[in-house]
Structure formats: C-alpha cells, structure tokens
Write an enzyme that holds these catalytic residues in place. Structure first.
Site, PDB file in Angstrom:
ATOM      1  N   ARG A  57     -48.864   4.053  -2.381  1.00 33.59           N
ATOM      2  CA  ARG A  57     -49.161   2.083  -2.317  1.00 33.59           C
ATOM      3  C   ARG A  57     -47.811   1.547  -3.418  1.00 33.59           C
ATOM      4  O   ARG A  57     -47.369   0.379  -2.389  1.00 33.59           O
ATOM      5  CB  ARG A  57     -50.037   1.309  -3.478  1.00 33.59           C
ATOM      6  CG  ARG A  57     -49.906   0.306  -3.239  1.00 33.59           C
ATOM      7  CD  ARG A  57     -50.821  -1.220  -4.070  1.00 33.59           C
ATOM      8  NE  ARG A  57     -52.306   0.110  -4.808  1.00 33.59           N
ATOM      9  CZ  ARG A  57     -52.168   0.242  -6.116  1.00 33.59           C
ATOM     10  NH1 ARG A  57     -50.982  -0.059  -6.551  1.00 33.59           N
ATOM     11  NH2 ARG A  57     -52.907   0.824  -6.824  1.00 33.59           N
ATOM     12  N   TYR A  83     -46.896 -19.124  15.869  1.00 35.62           N
ATOM     13  CA  TYR A  83     -47.800 -18.267  16.452  1.00 35.62           C
ATOM     14  C   TYR A  83     -49.248 -18.355  15.122  1.00 35.62           C
ATOM     15  O   TYR A  83     -49.610 -18.897  14.442  1.00 35.62           O
ATOM     16  CB  TYR A  83     -47.341 -16.852  15.740  1.00 35.62           C
ATOM     17  CG  TYR A  83     -48.265 -15.524  15.808  1.00 35.62           C
ATOM     18  CD1 TYR A  83     -48.550 -15.360  17.367  1.00 35.62           C
ATOM     19  CD2 TYR A  83     -49.007 -15.293  14.681  1.00 35.62           C
ATOM     20  CE1 TYR A  83     -49.369 -14.193  17.173  1.00 35.62           C
ATOM     21  CE2 TYR A  83     -49.735 -14.160  14.543  1.00 35.62           C
ATOM     22  CZ  TYR A  83     -49.993 -13.339  16.015  1.00 35.62           C
ATOM     23  OH  TYR A  83     -50.779 -11.991  16.226  1.00 35.62           O
ATOM     24  N   ASP A 130     -39.590 -16.113  11.336  1.00 37.49           N
ATOM     25  CA  ASP A 130     -40.228 -15.239  12.062  1.00 37.49           C
ATOM     26  C   ASP A 130     -39.382 -15.043  13.271  1.00 37.49           C
ATOM     27  O   ASP A 130     -39.228 -15.363  14.340  1.00 37.49           O
ATOM     28  CB  ASP A 130     -42.053 -15.470  12.268  1.00 37.49           C
ATOM     29  CG  ASP A 130     -42.601 -14.861  12.930  1.00 37.49           C
ATOM     30  OD1 ASP A 130     -42.022 -13.750  13.782  1.00 37.49           O
ATOM     31  OD2 ASP A 130     -43.757 -14.698  13.309  1.00 37.49           O
ATOM     32  N   LYS A 159     -44.599  -5.276  17.236  1.00 35.09           N
ATOM     33  CA  LYS A 159     -43.558  -5.970  18.494  1.00 35.09           C
ATOM     34  C   LYS A 159     -42.869  -5.060  18.625  1.00 35.09           C
ATOM     35  O   LYS A 159     -42.519  -4.135  19.456  1.00 35.09           O
ATOM     36  CB  LYS A 159     -43.790  -7.291  18.668  1.00 35.09           C
ATOM     37  CG  LYS A 159     -45.129  -8.007  18.396  1.00 35.09           C
ATOM     38  CD  LYS A 159     -45.742  -8.340  19.189  1.00 35.09           C
ATOM     39  CE  LYS A 159     -47.209  -8.969  17.998  1.00 35.09           C
ATOM     40  NZ  LYS A 159     -47.467  -9.901  17.804  1.00 35.09           N
TER      41      LYS A 159
HETATM   42  C1  LIG Z   1     -47.997 -11.286  16.460  1.00 38.46           C
HETATM   43  C2  LIG Z   1     -46.813 -11.919  15.256  1.00 38.46           C
HETATM   44  C3  LIG Z   1     -47.435 -11.553  14.541  1.00 38.46           C
HETATM   45  C4  LIG Z   1     -48.414 -11.375  13.192  1.00 38.46           C
HETATM   46  O1  LIG Z   1     -48.613  -9.625  13.849  1.00 38.46           O
HETATM   47  P1  LIG Z   1     -49.380  -8.911  13.576  1.00 38.46           P
HETATM   48  O2  LIG Z   1     -48.767  -7.414  13.533  1.00 38.46           O
HETATM   49  O3  LIG Z   1     -50.218  -8.706  14.956  1.00 38.46           O
HETATM   50  O4  LIG Z   1     -50.183  -8.932  12.335  1.00 38.46           O
HETATM   51  C5  LIG Z   1     -46.862 -13.024  13.844  1.00 38.46           C
HETATM   52  N1  LIG Z   1     -45.572 -13.958  14.604  1.00 38.46           N
HETATM   53  C6  LIG Z   1     -45.463 -13.639  16.000  1.00 38.46           C
HETATM   54  C7  LIG Z   1     -44.923 -14.035  15.996  1.00 38.46           C
HETATM   55  C8  LIG Z   1     -46.086 -12.316  16.404  1.00 38.46           C
HETATM   56  O5  LIG Z   1     -45.656 -12.528  17.585  1.00 38.46           O
END
Ligand SMILES: *Cc1c(COP(=O)(O)O)cnc(C)c1O
Length: 379
Positions: free
Chosen positions: A46, A98, A170, A195
């Site tokens: 962890r 998001y 983000d 992503k």
């Molecule tokens: C998918 C996404 C998230 C969340 O991420 P997860 O890996 O699904 O928890 C946050 N911000 C954006 C812009 C996203 O596309």
C-alpha cells in the site's frame, strides 16, 4: 530530455537483477526484512511497490513535475486532493465539470463542510470575484466534457498565486502531449489514466503530479493513509501505454481534425464543438496553451431531435457506443441519454447538452473508414 523521449525513458531505470528493460510486475504485498526495519526501501505494497513506483516516476516526468502518485481510479486521485481540505474551506470549480467529479464534490465532500462554487470560467478573470479568505483550491478542467470549452490556465494561475490558493488541473482530455499545466503555473495535475495515458481501454487508474515537495508529502501521506492505490499489474499496463502516448496523440489529433472538418461541412450538422475552429470562443487560448486540438469533439444535428441522435449512435459501426474515451478505438456517446441523463433537461441545456448532442472520442483507425462510418450513420 524532450517529450517523445520522456514518454519512453522518463524516470525509468533498467531492472538490476537481469537488466529487464521493462520493470517486472512485482505482484507482492510485502517484502522480506533481514532484521526489523532492515529492508531494501519497500515494506508493504500500500505504501510502496516497485512497479507502481516506476509508473509514478513516469507520470512525474511526462508532466514536468517532481513527484507522481498513482491511484485506483481518476476519482480516487481527486478524492486524495480533496482530503487536503478542512471543514469551512471553499473550492471554486467550473460549471461544466466531469459528472463524476461534480458528484464527488456535491454528494460527499459538501457533507464534510466544504463549500463549492461552480462558475463559468470562459472569462478566466471571473474567478477572482469568488475568492475569499476561506478559498483553498481552484479545480479546473480544460478542454471540458462534452462542450469542449477552453479555460485559460495561465491567467487563473496568476490569480491563484496572488491569493495563495492551490490550482489543480484535470488534464485528462488534453494529456501532457498537448498541454503541461505545471509549466503554466498549476500546483497539481490530475489524470484519469483510464483514458489517454493507459490508452487501450483496459485499465481504470488515476494520477497526480506536483512540483512542490511539501505538497507531495501531504499527498503521499493521504495516499498511504486512505489506501486508494492501484495494483502492480495495472501499473505495468499504464506504464506500457505511456510509451506510445506521443504517437497515439499525434494520430488522435490528425483524425480529430479530419472528422471535425468533415462534420462541419455535412448538411445534417448544426454545430461542431472542437477547439481547433477559429470561431471557437476560446480558440486563441487553446492555440497558445495546447500543442494541437486533440481527438475529442461533439456535434449537434439540425432540428435537435433526440430520437435521431439515438439512431445515429446506434448506426455507427466503427465508433462503438460506450462511455469513456481516449483509447485507440473510436467511441461515440449521447450525453442526454447517457452521462447527463440524471440532470434535468433545462439544467443540462443551459450548458449546451441538448437532445441531439453526440460526443466522439476519435480513435487512431484509418481516417477513410471513420469518415465512411459517419457518412452511413448520418445518411
Ligand atoms: C473519466 C474521467 C474522470 C474520472 O476518472 P476515473 O478513472 O473514471 O475514475 C475524471 N475526469 C475526467 C475529465 C474524466 O474523463
């Protein structure tokens, strides 16, 4: 080291025992000690794991930061940032955030006494009027989902520094190939590595990168204390994904541009949302803070018909109808019935999510096949 070299070598060392070029998947929870405390830098997975460590170094390198942290999902990474705050603190964020971030802020952290302001950041100087003595964090996403709004990171970072407020970006949609928020003055970069960084739609993971040691120490403490880490197998997969990020992004951008231009000329299309168009409201900011315009875009059809939009996404064959984005394969989505279905119609339409809006994550297939697919689905 330049970016394309960093994606492959950044923060990486060849493994000591046999010279393995890729870090082994250290599928272990614990590490043998010769005497209490006598270990080789790893005690419990962890806290530390060598495969995750290699990935965290890669995250730091590609975002031009000093410290990287990997989490079990993008939302787990955001959750860790929010745990820097205390009851009474205030956060300023965008009004087309998001959906999962919005849910985390309003359904979980609001109950812990943190106050959120969701505002339009189309004009970045707008942010300053919402800052008061309790403001601790500005949370920005650019380009936004699904309207592809662009927010001026440099201007907001000047405001955040003036008021000693943390700025987190983000960077999931842009990736460090297109935009490096730490260089533009942000304090924290966050990714859903699910992503583009992973890039193959086979892992769920999150990342944070920072420059400042004291901030990194607080976040490492939260990562270990709350425990939302990712496993060694997933760490290996994302590390492998990052090694082709630059070549994938180049093709995502090329294909994204072709699809945007094709849709713009199509007689059935009302509007295409893509920051590369000169008439996009913040095109000049996109041009100055991004290297290219990415593979994400949205469009609406003339007549704004809900059923017609559903038919189009059902007819698409190469563009798979699915949530998520950023993988090698092209995906389509209909926000009004999928990601934004829980938001009342009048509310979602205020930010542009109308009935006919379709979002595309343009993959790296042959562009001819993608355009033919769109042609038949729109025909
Ligand atoms: C998918 C996404 C998230 C969340 O991420 P997860 O890996 O699904 O928890 C946050 N911000 C954006 C812009 C996203 O596309």
């Amino acid at each position: 080291m330049k970016f394309n070299t960093k994606t492959i070598h950044g923060g990486q060392k060849h493994e000591q025992a046999y010279g393995a070029v890729m870090p082994p998947i250290y599928q272990t929870s614990t590490y043998a000690q010769t005497t209490p405390g006598g270990h080789k830098g790893y005690e419990y997975s962890r806290t530390h794991n060598p495969t995750r460590h290699a990935l965290e170094n890669a995250f730091a390198s590609i975002e031009n930061g000093n410290f990287g942290l990997a989490f079990g999902s993008g939302l787990a990474a955001i959750d860790a940032v929010m745990k820097l705050l205390k009851p009474g603190d205030e956060v300023i964020s965008t009004n087309d955030l998001y959906g999962g971030s919005y849910r985390l802020f309003t359904k979980i952290f609001q109950d812990f006494g943190i106050k959120f302001h969701f505002i339009s950041m189309h004009n970045a100087t707008n942010v300053e009027s919402y800052i008061n003595k309790n403001t601790k964090l500005i949370w920005v996403e650019t380009p936004t989902n699904p309207m592809m709004n662009i927010i001026d990171i440099k201007t907001i970072s000047k405001i955040s520094k003036k008021h000693s407020v943390l700025l987190a970006v983000d960077n999931t949609f842009a990736t460090p190939y297109l935009q490096q928020p730490l260089d533009l003055g942000a304090d924290i970069v966050m990714h859903s590595a699910t992503k583009y960084l992973g890039g193959h739609s086979d892992v769920v993971m999150g990342a944070l990168v920072v420059k400042d040691k004291a901030l990194a120490d607080k976040l490492y403490f939260i990562q270990n204390a709350s425990g939302a880490i990712c496993g060694p197998q997933d760490s290996f997969l994302v590390l492998r994904g990052i090694k082709t990020l630059h070549v994938r992004m180049q093709r995502h951008c090329e294909n994204g541009r072709e699809v945007a231009l094709y849709l713009k000329k199509h007689p059935k299309i009302e509007k295409v949302y893509w920051p590369g168009f000169e008439d996009h409201p913040n095109h000049l900011i996109a041009k100055s803070q991004m290297k290219d315009f990415g593979g994400m875009l949205s469009f609406t059809t003339k007549g704004n018909n809900y059923q017609e939009a559903i038919k189009i996404v059902e007819k698409l064959k190469i563009f798979t109808l699915a949530e998520s984005l950023g993988g090698v394969e092209s995906l389509s989505g209909h926000p009004a019935s999928m990601t934004h279905a829980s938001i009342p119609k009048e509310e979602r339409e205020k930010t542009g999510v109308v009935d006919s809006l379709i979002r595309l994550s343009v993959g790296i297939e042959d562009i001819e096949d993608l355009l033919l697919d769109l042609k038949q689905a729109l025909g």
